[in-house]
Design a protein around this motif. Structure first.
Motif, PDB file in Angstrom:
ATOM      1  N   PRO A 477      -9.538 -13.234  29.394  1.00 17.46           N
ATOM      2  CA  PRO A 477      -9.254 -13.574  30.992  1.00 17.46           C
ATOM      3  C   PRO A 477     -10.316 -14.557  31.295  1.00 17.46           C
ATOM      4  O   PRO A 477     -11.110 -14.620  31.094  1.00 17.46           O
ATOM      5  N   MET A 478      -9.684 -15.814  31.882  1.00 16.68           N
ATOM      6  CA  MET A 478     -10.435 -16.885  32.283  1.00 16.68           C
ATOM      7  C   MET A 478     -10.903 -16.592  33.666  1.00 16.68           C
ATOM      8  O   MET A 478      -9.903 -16.328  34.494  1.00 16.68           O
ATOM      9  N   ASN A 479     -12.151 -16.549  34.182  1.00 14.57           N
ATOM     10  CA  ASN A 479     -12.554 -16.263  35.448  1.00 14.57           C
ATOM     11  C   ASN A 479     -12.063 -15.094  36.114  1.00 14.57           C
ATOM     12  O   ASN A 479     -11.476 -14.977  37.271  1.00 14.57           O
ATOM     13  N   MET A 480     -12.014 -14.059  35.217  1.00 17.20           N
ATOM     14  CA  MET A 480     -11.310 -12.839  35.793  1.00 17.20           C
ATOM     15  C   MET A 480     -12.044 -12.317  37.124  1.00 17.20           C
ATOM     16  O   MET A 480     -11.494 -11.839  38.030  1.00 17.20           O
ATOM     17  N   HIS A 481     -13.397 -12.493  37.248  1.00 18.81           N
ATOM     18  CA  HIS A 481     -13.944 -12.006  38.263  1.00 18.81           C
ATOM     19  C   HIS A 481     -13.570 -12.746  39.799  1.00 18.81           C
ATOM     20  O   HIS A 481     -14.082 -12.437  40.764  1.00 18.81           O
ATOM     21  N   LYS A 482     -12.925 -14.196  39.401  1.00 22.04           N
ATOM     22  CA  LYS A 482     -12.731 -14.706  40.585  1.00 22.04           C
ATOM     23  C   LYS A 482     -10.987 -14.580  40.948  1.00 22.04           C
ATOM     24  O   LYS A 482     -10.492 -15.125  41.908  1.00 22.04           O
ATOM     25  N   SER A 483     -10.397 -14.107  40.072  1.00 24.29           N
ATOM     26  CA  SER A 483      -8.775 -13.848  40.267  1.00 24.29           C
ATOM     27  C   SER A 483      -8.331 -12.614  39.974  1.00 24.29           C
ATOM     28  O   SER A 483      -8.513 -11.842  38.917  1.00 24.29           O
ATOM     29  N   VAL A 484      -7.887 -12.053  41.051  1.00 25.58           N
ATOM     30  CA  VAL A 484      -7.247 -10.440  40.919  1.00 25.58           C
ATOM     31  C   VAL A 484      -6.225 -10.682  40.119  1.00 25.58           C
ATOM     32  O   VAL A 484      -5.958  -9.631  39.194  1.00 25.58           O
TER      33      VAL A 484
END
Ligand code: ATP
Ligand code: MG
Ligand code: MG
Ligand code: MG
Length: 564
Positions: A477-484
């Motif tokens: 997952p790319m940039n999971m911590h920025k995208s719900v």
């Protein structure tokens, strides 16, 4: 499996002491870690691959009718004394004793222990044939442990042993095992060749080796250029119609000579030939060859003209620093009187060195290689290739050409060697006592992992054949911590794939996408699922196939089916 709860252990840099690509990649992908020479720890990722090889081997053994057992690694010496191998086996056999001073060995192979079982448990011909196998750790105190788990001292082997009343029955089981070996290597996706082999120290008559073809292989295989004849090179030499070498198969066994000259004599090489061949072989292997000059008789080092040697690599080890400086013009370290040793620059031509050897000899010194027992063996084996290549093929068709292989399996018809020595017999139908005929069948389970990587890699890492991959799929997952949205999709797909029994790694670390991609490529996960904001607008994720490099967009709802 979630990466955050996993020991990924990948490395960015290529470890300096790993020579071959499989060893480098096994360290970089975090499959193994070295504990000491030839001893390795398998990490969580490594053990996954090892267990996959093991599972395929086990399944095919069971399919071939073999029964699984597990014998001890520590074996009592008296069994080895009975078979005669306590004396014969040589320094690869690690001997130890317990607190009561009883002798033991660490099993390099298990003929003795299985013979002990068979003579107690098989009493009637009605119990035959019987084929027993185990998958177990072996120990061999290899003279030259190298290439990681490819030539380790402790390694995992599948070994099987079969018992029969007659040669015909042995042949049937041998054929079944031969076929099982072919199935195993095919299922593992390896480019392999069965070759006729000599039987070496294990003994017996008929034998085949299974080789994975790779330039880094330590074995030479002789192929006919116009038939499917293939033999290991020692056997090809023994069968070659004309050869100048006396008793060439001796080269394959360990040298027992107490001097360099008698070692050369044993393998049928002159000193110069041995040194020259050794150097050529070392250059081919990109190994660092060593030359030592030992002073003979009454000569002093400073009396010896060493011939014209171009620049000598430093550091130089020498009797006295002053003397070597004078003779070779470089710095030195004392290693003892009357002896100098120095590493040779690999790109010396063989001719220059041969001249140097000749000059040194003519002047009362003799050239030797460091660890001459080992190095002369290597030289003799390398020289064998020159004897064989271009000889007519023993099969009568075509000429022989030599290719490199990694021995991953070896099967033997042992005959009655062990059952005679250890009295493994039964009562036959007519009430007569007869010793059994045996076969034995080995596969290097841990070596296969390295061999598979030799054949399946690119500049980014390992490209596992599916049957061997530590994980079948990876979710990135790319940039999971920025995208719900990304996070929810990743969790959803992870749950779905787990539910379907897909062995999936979910990279839930807070890493840059670039680092995550690099790890996925390095570890060699076959199916990569990349989840990004942009593609979610069309309810899709990106799928990448590690082996082909192909990428495509796949609908989230179709993904599970797509991967299977
Ligand atoms: P090699 O010629 O490579 O030394 P071997 O002929 O001594 O191998 P076998 O006695 O035939 O080995 O053992 C069966 C199998 O075990 C081999 O075909 C090989 O795949 C594996 N094996 C042997 N020695 C090692 C080792 N040191 N490290 C890893 N695997 C090994
Ligand atoms: Mg060996
Ligand atoms: Mg061998
Ligand atoms: Mg072998």
């Amino acid at each position: 499996m979630r990466s955050r709860h996993y020991l990924l252990a990948t490395l960015k840099e290529t470890p300096a002491d790993a020579e071959v690509i499989s060893h480098q990649l096994m360290l970089r992908a975090g499959l193994i870690r070295k504990v000491a020479a030839g001893l390795y720890t398998w990490t969580p990722t490594g053990i996954r691959v090892l267990r996959k090889v093991e599972a395929v081997v086990r399944e095919e053994m069971v399919r071939a009718g073999a029964l699984e057992v597990l014998m001890p690694m520590v074996q009592p010496a008296d069994l080895w004394q009975e078979s005669g191998r306590w004396e014969d086996y040589g320094p690869e056999l690690l001997r130890l004793h317990d607190r009561n001073q009883r002798d033991f060995v660490l099993g390099p192979t298990h003929e003795e222990v299985i013979a002990e079982l068979a003579r107690k448990e098989i009493s009637s011909y009605k119990q035959l044939p019987l084929n027993l196998f185990q998958i177990q750790t072996k120990f061999r105190d290899e003279i030259r442990p190298r290439f990681g788990v490819m030539r380790a001292r402790e390694f995992l082997m599948k070994d099987a042993y079969s018992f029969h009343l007659d040669a015909e029955c042995l042949q049937q089981t041998y054929d079944t095992m031969y076929a099982a070996y072919c199935r195993i290597f095919e299922r593992l996706g390896l480019d392999y060749r069965p070759v006729i082999a000599d039987t070496g120290s294990i003994g017996g008559s008929v034998s085949h080796e299974f080789h994975v073809l790779a330039d880094s292989g330590e074995d030479d295989i002789a192929f006919s250029d116009s038939s499917d004849y293939a033999a290991n090179v020692e056997l090809a030499v023994a069968l070659a119609p004309t050869t100048e070498r006396p008793a060439p198969t001796q080269a394959a066994t360990s040298i027992t000579a107490t001097s360099l000259e008698s070692a050369c004599e044993q393998v049928g090489l002159s000193l110069q030939q041995a040194v020259r061949t050794y150097l050529v072989k070392a250059a081919e292997d990109q190994a660092q060859p060593w030359i030592a000059v030992v002073v003979r008789g009454d000569h002093q080092l400073n009396e010896i003209k060493l011939g014209k040697l171009p620049t000598v690599a430093s550091p130089v080890e020498f009797a006295t620093a002053a003397q070597i400086k004078e003779l070779c013009g470089c710095d030195a370290e004392a290693v003892g009187p009357y002896q100098l040793q120095f590493p040779v620059i690999v790109d010396y031509s063989a001719a220059v060195l041969a001249d140097f050897v000749a000059a040194a000899n003519a002047n009362g010194a003799f050239m030797t290689c460091l660890n001459w027992e080992r190095d002369i063996t290597i030289a003799a084996q390398a020289d064998i290739r020159n004897v064989v290549a271009g000889d007519p093929s023993p099969c009568g068709k075509g000429q022989l050409e030599i290719k490199r292989g990694i021995e991953v399996g070896h099967i033997f018809q042992l005959g009655t060697k062990y059952s005679d020595a250890m009295k493994v017999g039964v009562l036959t139908e007519s009430g007569k006592h007869e010793n059994l005929t045996m076969g034995c069948y080995g596969i290097g389970v841990s070596r296969i992992v390295a061999a598979a990587i030799e054949q399946n890699h690119d500049q980014y890492g390992i490209k596992w054949p599916t049957a061997l991959a530590p994980f079948e799929a990876i979710i990135i997952p790319m940039n999971m911590h920025k995208s719900v949205r990304v996070q929810a999709t990743a969790e959803q797909l992870y749950a779905e794939l787990c539910e379907l029994g897909v062995d999936v790694l979910f990279d839930d670390r807070k890493e840059r996408p670039g680092a995550m991609f690099a790890d996925a490529e390095l570890i060699g996960v076959p199916h990569q699922i990349i989840i990004g904001e942009r593609n979610l607008d069309s309810d899709s994720v990106e799928y990448k196939n590690r082996r082909t490099g192909e990428k495509e967009l796949v609908k989230i709802t179709d993904l599970a089916q797509f991967i299977q």
